[in-house]
Design an enzyme around this catalytic site. Structure first.
Site: not given
Ligand SMILES: C[S@@+](CC[C@H](N)C(=O)[O-])C[C@H]1O[C@@H](n2cnc3c(N)ncnc32)[C@H](O)[C@@H]1O
Length: 293
Positions: A51, A155
């Protein structure tokens, strides 16, 4: 006659990509944890290379160490955000874990239809918006576009939030959306938008996206009736998961619902969260509990 100086080799985007040492990996892991709470296990080293390497190379940095030094400069906030964007995992799709949408439709919404109160729902790790729009499509169908409801998507990753605000998706993604919802609230792309579809403008008026870090929640958010916190806790260690649950629960109205991914039990994390069914928790204010006892 002038002598020709040997050309000094300049690092460039075409230079050899630097390798990631174990020590550099640990430093990146600490940096990511400090800024997002995300924990990377040792097996994620090759993921980090995959990445970040392109970025390190594009900036002509001689090593990951140099890149780390660069993003730690207080003046490099933009690059810090780029690194965060590259290091988060953003997989998502419409109506993922359908049971939560059935739960919303059958258990939660009927109560609101009677109360006629404004309804606020938060997609707390919204990624590129598919979760927030799935919720909005359901609310539009059940409560109507004229009703007082709002979906907030947040996010940490600003690149996915940009996609979410565009509300434009490849047409294949629409296969997960029921035809009546597509016909009523979405637009099919034509001309240069052929092969894509878009959320309709009336639907988008009910949905907004902003950046928020769940690990260090500073964003100004209202209180919510339902919070979707799905498929994000898996990236954190136990103590940090508890901290996130505390941060998020502060944004719940009494009686409100917290929905987590089906593989992410938070049972026993907070006394005020009562598990009603797998992955569905209801917030009971301490005073409510005393009255019940
Ligand atoms: C795998 S996706 C899940 C998306 C959606 N909730 C779903 O279930 O399909 C996880 C998301 O969490 C976000 N994320 C990770 N750490 C975070 C943080 N500390 N605060 C806010 N968002 C975060 C990532 O950027 C990513 O877009």
């Amino acid at each position: 006659m002038k002598s020709v100086q040997p050309v000094q080799e300049q690092p460039s985007a075409t230079a050899m990509a630097p390798a990631l040492s174990d020590q550099e990996f640990r430093q990146i892991r600490d940096w990511l944890h400090q800024h997002s709470g995300i924990h990377l296990s040792d097996v994620k080293k090759s993921m980090v290379v995959g990445r970040l390497q392109k970025r390190v190379k594009a900036l002509a940095m001689p090593s990951f160490q140099a890149y780390l030094k660069f993003i730690n400069l207080p003046t490099q906030r933009q690059e810090q955000q780029i690194a965060l964007n590259l290091l988060t995992t953003n997989e998502t799709y419409f109506f993922r874990e359908e049971k939560h949408f059935n739960f919303l439709q059958q258990q939660v919404l009927p109560a609101f239809e009677q109360q006629r109160q404004p309804l606020r729902i938060w997609s707390a790790a919204a990624s590129s918006g598919e979760e927030a729009y799935s919720i909005a499509l359901l609310l539009a169908q059940q409560l109507g576009l004229a009703a007082d409801w709002q979906v907030f998507g947040t996010d940490i990753n600003t690149a996915v939030l940009e996609k979410a605000r565009r509300a434009l998706y490849p047409i294949e993604a629409s296969q997960r959306i029921a035809m009546p919802l597509l016909q009523a609230f979405c637009l099919k792309g034509v001309g240069k938008e052929q092969g894509r579809f878009k959320m309709g403008p009336e639907l988008c008026q009910h949905v907004q996206f902003l950046q928020a870090n769940l690990f260090d929640l500073q964003a100004k958010l209202p209180l919510f009736d339902v919070i979707f916190l799905r498929n994000v806790l898996i990236y954190f260690e136990l103590e940090d998961k508890k901290r996130i649950i505390q941060n998020v629960t502060r944004q719940l109205k009494p009686g409100g619902w917290l929905l987590v991914g089906h593989s992410e039990s938070i049972h026993g994390y907070l006394d005020t969260l009562q598990q009603i069914r797998p992955s569905c928790y209801q917030y009971k204010k301490p005073v409510d509990r005393q009255l019940q006892e």
